[in-house]
Design a protein around this motif. Structure first.
Motif, short mmCIF file in Angstrom:
data_model
loop_
_atom_site.label_atom_id
_atom_site.label_comp_id
_atom_site.label_asym_id
_atom_site.label_seq_id
_atom_site.Cartn_x
_atom_site.Cartn_y
_atom_site.Cartn_z
N GLY A 131 26.19 -98.17 3.37
CA GLY A 131 26.22 -96.51 4.44
C GLY A 131 26.76 -96.01 5.19
O GLY A 131 28.23 -97.05 5.40
N ALA A 132 27.27 -95.13 5.97
CA ALA A 132 27.67 -95.20 6.81
C ALA A 132 27.40 -93.99 7.80
O ALA A 132 26.34 -93.24 8.12
N TYR A 133 28.05 -94.53 8.66
CA TYR A 133 27.35 -93.73 9.96
C TYR A 133 27.67 -92.71 10.27
O TYR A 133 27.78 -91.71 11.09
N MET A 134 29.45 -92.52 10.29
CA MET A 134 30.13 -91.41 10.37
C MET A 134 30.48 -91.17 9.05
O MET A 134 31.58 -92.18 8.54
N ILE A 135 30.67 -90.14 8.01
CA ILE A 135 30.84 -90.60 6.99
C ILE A 135 32.54 -89.71 6.71
O ILE A 135 33.16 -90.75 5.58
N THR A 136 33.27 -89.57 7.55
CA THR A 136 34.14 -89.73 7.87
C THR A 136 34.83 -90.91 7.33
O THR A 136 35.84 -91.16 6.64
N THR A 137 34.48 -92.00 7.85
CA THR A 137 34.80 -93.40 7.06
C THR A 137 34.97 -93.33 5.75
O THR A 137 35.38 -94.62 5.44
N ALA A 138 34.27 -93.36 4.80
CA ALA A 138 33.94 -93.50 3.89
C ALA A 138 35.27 -93.00 2.89
O ALA A 138 35.55 -93.49 1.97
N ARG A 193 33.35 -84.42 16.54
CA ARG A 193 32.43 -85.24 17.05
C ARG A 193 33.27 -86.57 15.60
O ARG A 193 33.39 -87.69 16.10
N THR A 194 33.03 -86.34 14.44
CA THR A 194 33.30 -86.77 13.11
C THR A 194 35.05 -87.71 13.55
O THR A 194 35.88 -88.53 12.59
N GLY A 195 36.00 -86.67 14.47
CA GLY A 195 37.11 -86.86 14.53
C GLY A 195 38.46 -85.91 14.43
O GLY A 195 37.58 -84.66 14.31
N GLY A 196 39.17 -86.19 15.11
CA GLY A 196 40.35 -85.18 15.77
C GLY A 196 40.70 -85.10 16.39
O GLY A 196 40.64 -86.23 17.24
N TRP A 197 41.78 -83.86 16.88
CA TRP A 197 42.84 -83.93 18.05
C TRP A 197 42.35 -82.19 18.68
O TRP A 197 42.21 -81.66 18.52
N ALA A 198 42.74 -82.80 20.72
CA ALA A 198 42.63 -81.94 20.97
C ALA A 198 43.76 -81.50 22.28
O ALA A 198 44.10 -82.73 22.81
N LEU A 199 44.49 -80.59 23.01
CA LEU A 199 45.38 -80.72 22.94
C LEU A 199 44.67 -79.53 24.76
O LEU A 199 43.53 -78.65 24.14
N LEU A 200 44.66 -80.29 25.36
CA LEU A 200 43.71 -79.59 26.69
C LEU A 200 44.06 -79.94 27.75
O LEU A 200 44.63 -80.48 28.01
N TYR A 228 39.35 -91.19 16.60
CA TYR A 228 39.03 -91.31 15.28
C TYR A 228 38.29 -91.49 14.86
O TYR A 228 37.41 -93.04 15.37
N CYS A 229 37.32 -91.16 14.15
CA CYS A 229 36.35 -91.32 13.09
C CYS A 229 34.98 -91.47 14.10
O CYS A 229 34.18 -91.20 13.56
N GLY A 230 34.69 -90.84 15.06
CA GLY A 230 34.11 -91.00 15.78
C GLY A 230 34.43 -92.70 16.80
O GLY A 230 33.01 -92.93 17.52
N LEU A 231 35.21 -92.63 16.20
CA LEU A 231 35.12 -94.77 16.21
C LEU A 231 35.63 -94.75 17.47
O LEU A 231 35.26 -96.77 18.50
N ARG A 232 36.96 -94.37 17.77
CA ARG A 232 37.85 -95.32 18.04
C ARG A 232 38.83 -93.63 18.45
O ARG A 232 38.88 -92.41 18.23
#
Length: 786
Positions: free
Chosen positions: A360-367, A645-652, A665-669
């Motif tokens: 299973g996956a807590y964050m499906i992006t890790t799959a 929340r599952t991953g991405g980047w932002a200039l802010l 990174y994948c909501g994990l790091r």
């Protein structure tokens, strides 16, 4: 299949008045004929189709499963259960077949839209020779509306500039509210109203399933208030129960402890109930668990409570979705039109999804992006209470998916076997169907829905539409079975194919071959000629449990030949299990919305999907924003953000007015690099340069921040997404829509304040490493999120 000899053309030509005229209307010798509103034949029913997502045959209590589905049971109690109804094993193909009455390859949807090729069966552009059901009904006087998931729009047409030719509002639906892609977050969905992007309300109790039910109810009430003499066609296709398995917390508690004895015991209980209900044959066998799925007894003790929780959340999601569908029926009943409405409740567009991996996956992006090593038993235990809620993007284990397809072999994506294609379906129409509470076992397919509705509405299938000769619908109406449980079935032959998994049904026999396994992301498929075919007599072997290929080779050869005939007839050939070629638009031969190495953006851009945005993964890039800051340190919020929340980047700009770059990174790091001082008042160019480490994919990189060309901060990102950030979040300017990439914004959704953004720009570096992404991984990522 159906034949066409009615000579009907749509639209019906406007009749020109040719009677007597006068200079003064008062002197007309006879009254002009009244303008007549368009209406279907008298007695045409309202139609409500409810199509759930990713539900196996053995999931709902209505078909013997462990999950309480009160709405389905209510409909079945006064309607009919169809226990041998079939889909295509995948989302986009099933939906295209349902709404067209033709096989999915025949309307160009041999796979999902993200993998389109120029081959006729795989273009993802429905031909104008296959006008969909909604348009036929609309032109015959029905009101039409769709709510929920679409995923039939060619990926290069899915951006905010269209074209909108294949969107629901140009496919016969007068109204559309829902989402275009394969999945969406249930708490902050990527919503479209017509063709315009809209954001869900800032309501902590918001859930998409409730919203869709509310909108369907409001639509029907409005329609019945204003045009009660006009029937409606409402199509409710929620994202439930596709990943993410999001559900209000109160529902999860209902299933606590109910799956602690595991998937093997669940399958045994299910088949016993299925036999008792009569939705499988009394002598139906429970097929064996596939190699690679562990017996529950062999699951390590530390994983068992985690896996049980995954299933509790899914069960809650299905019951919740079913209950919300029930509110729609309640509204019809309150309006006094339920008995006069043909309701088709299709419990799943394919079998249960095996796309969450063996744990299973807590964050499906890790799959697909890696990072699964972070989801250790300890991690799961620490976050178990969050599963099903907005902080997770969870999916259950492969083994639960297989169990919820009981008693059949395999799961979603496996078009060859009934685990992937058999979905329980209920038909309810008390005003017309005399029988109630009965099971129908005639063999049918999703392409049979459109011909059935046309027959019951008394509407002829058109020969031509807008001057284009139509390909006849390939489905068969199943209205003949309503009042005759013993009627001879009429859908005699049906092929199946998806990514090389293929089969043929013909008069009780099936010949099938599984070419690839959904959860095997490592092995490359072998040549088609090496596929091993199986043969089943499903008149005596309901679940495809006893392979007769060795005993009856002549029968197998006969059906293999029939498959080839049907494959040629319906544009299945050439078979296509490619990965790299189909995921690369240039090689595959499909258009892209954005080209080149630069993308200029302006305020107001939001939810620009990854498939139509510039790709910053596995390479260096810079993102620049020109801003006007009102006072020293006053600015804050997102400048440019991609993902969620599952991953991405932002200039802010932080709450303290400092320029920052954040990578999730994948909501994990997470990593945040900030400038050394707040941004002063005035006009500035703010920039982040990401220098990719190279040496492979998904690597880290160095980040340098600049204000007006001067370096103001630097730092490191240790790991990045090699494949995708999100399939429902997008690229935003001046806000961070959906579930935000960055958690520390002062304003909701990171809306930029204390100044204004003039423009933003992304520039790609020349060190592109995307060619190093394994082609199978590209395809697997797309399949997980459809």
């Amino acid at each position: 299949m159906s034949s066409q000899s009615n000579g009907v053309s749509l639209p019906k030509p406007d009749q020109v008045y040719s009677g007597p005229l006068a200079f003064d209307v008062r002197e007309l010798p006879e009254r002009l004929p009244a303008i007549e509103a368009k209406r279907p034949p008298r007695g045409a029913p309202n139609v409500l189709i409810m199509l759930l997502d990713d539900v196996g045959f053995g999931a709902s209590s209505t078909f013997g499963g462990p999950i309480h589905t009160p709405t389905a049971e209510r409909l079945a109690g006064s309607g009919l259960r169809y226990s041998r109804f079939h889909t295509t094993s995948l989302c986009s193909p099933t939906r295209a077949a349902l709404l067209s009455g033709r096989n999915h390859h025949a309307v160009g949807m041999g796979h999902i839209t993200e993998t389109a090729t120029p081959a006729p069966g795989y273009r993802s552009t429905r031909p104008n020779s296959a006008t969909p059901l909604a348009e036929i009904l609309r032109q015959n006087g029905y009101n039409t509306a769709q709510f929920g998931k679409c995923h039939e729009v060619p990926v290069w047409e899915s951006g905010p500039t269209g074209p909108f030719d294949h969107w629901p509002v140009n496919s016969g639906f007068e109204r559309f509210f829902g989402f275009i892609g394969g999945e969406t977050n249930q708490f902050t969905p990527a919503l479209v109203d017509g063709t315009s992007t809209v954001e869900p309300p800032d309501d902590p109790d918001y859930h998409l399933m409730t919203d869709l039910a509310d909108r369907t109810i409001a639509y029907v009430r409005e329609q019945q208030s204003l045009t009660p003499d006009k029937p409606f066609f409402a199509y409710l296709a929620p994202g439930a129960t596709h990943t993410p398995h999001h559900v209000p917390r109160a529902w999860i508690h209902k299933y606590k402890g109910q799956f602690d004895d595991g998937w093997d015991a669940l399958r045994e209980r299910s088949i016993a109930r299925q036999r008792e209900l009569g939705v499988v044959a009394a002598d139906c066998e429970l097929t064996r668990r596939p190699d690679g799925i562990a017996a529950w007894a062999d699951v390590p003790a530390e994983w068992r409570p985690i896996l049980s929780r995954q299933m509790e959340v899914y069960a809650a999601f299905l019951e919740y979705a079913d209950t919300e569908c029930g509110r729609v029926l309640d509204a019809l009943e309150e309006l006094g039109v339920l008995d006069d409405t043909l309701v088709l409740y299709i419990i799943g567009d394919n079998g249960a999804s095996a796309e969450g991996g063996l744990n299973g996956a807590y964050m499906i992006t890790t799959a697909s992006n890696g990072g699964g090593e972070y989801e250790t038993p300890q991690f799961w235990q620490e976050h178990l209470s969050e599963v099903g809620g907005p902080r997770a993007y969870n999916h259950y284990s492969v083994a639960w998916a297989h169990a919820l397809c009981a008693p059949y072999q395999w799961t979603k994506q496996v078009a060859s076997h009934y685990g992937g294609t058999r979905n329980g379906t209920i038909v309810h129409w008390p005003a017309r169907i005399r029988a109630s509470g009965e099971v129908r076992t005639q063999w049918h397919h999703v392409i049979d829905v459109a011909p059935t509705i046309l027959e019951l509405a008394g509407i002829a299938e058109p020969d031509t539409v807008n001057g284009v000769t139509q390909v006849p619908m390939q489905g068969v109406s199943f209205a003949y079975s309503f009042d005759d449980a013993d009627a001879d079935e009429r859908h005699h032959t049906q092929y199946f194919e998806l990514m090389g998994n293929r089969g043929i049904y013909h008069r009780g026999w099936t010949a099938v071959t599984k070419h690839r396994t959904p959860w095997d992301v490592v092995s490359r498929p072998h040549p088609f000629d090496a596929d091993v075919w199986e043969l089943y007599d499903t008149t005596s072997d309901w679940s495809q449990a006893r392979d007769l290929s060795a005993e009856q080779p002549a029968k197998l050869a006969e059906l293999q030949q029939l498959f080839l005939i049907e494959a040629v007839r319906h544009n299945v050939l050439p078979l296509d299990d490619r990965a790299a070629e189909r995921m690369n638009p240039e090689i595959a031969g499909r258009p892209t919305l954005v080209t080149g190495d630069r993308l200029r953006l302006y305020p107001g851009m939001k939810r620009l999907g990854e498939n139509v945005a510039i790709n910053v993964k596995n390479r260096s890039y810079s993102v620049t924003a020109e801003v006007e800051v009102e006072t020293d340190g006053s600015a804050s919020g997102a400048l440019v953000a991609q993902g969620g929340r599952t991953g991405g980047w932002a200039l802010l700009v932080t709450d303290g007015g400092r320029l920052a770059y954040h990578y999730n990174y994948c909501g994990l790091r997470r990593a945040t690099i900030e400038s050394s001082a707040p941004i002063a008042a005035g006009r500035h160019q703010l920039r982040a340069e990401f220098g990719y480490d190279g040496g492979g994919i998904g690597r880290g990189g160095s980040v340098t921040l600049f204000v007006d060309g001067s370096a103001v901060g630097e730092g490191r990102v240790e790991r990045t997404h090699p494949l995708y950030f999100s399939f429902d979040e997008g690229l935003d300017v001046g806000l961070d829509s959906g579930m935000p990439v960055f958690e520390g914004y002062a304003a909701p959704r990171g809306r930029f304040g204390g100044g204004s953004i003039l423009w933003a720009q992304i520039d790609l570096g020349g060190d592109d490493h995307n060619h190093l992404v394994p082609p199978e991984a590209h395809l697997q990522a797309a399949l997980i999120h459809q």
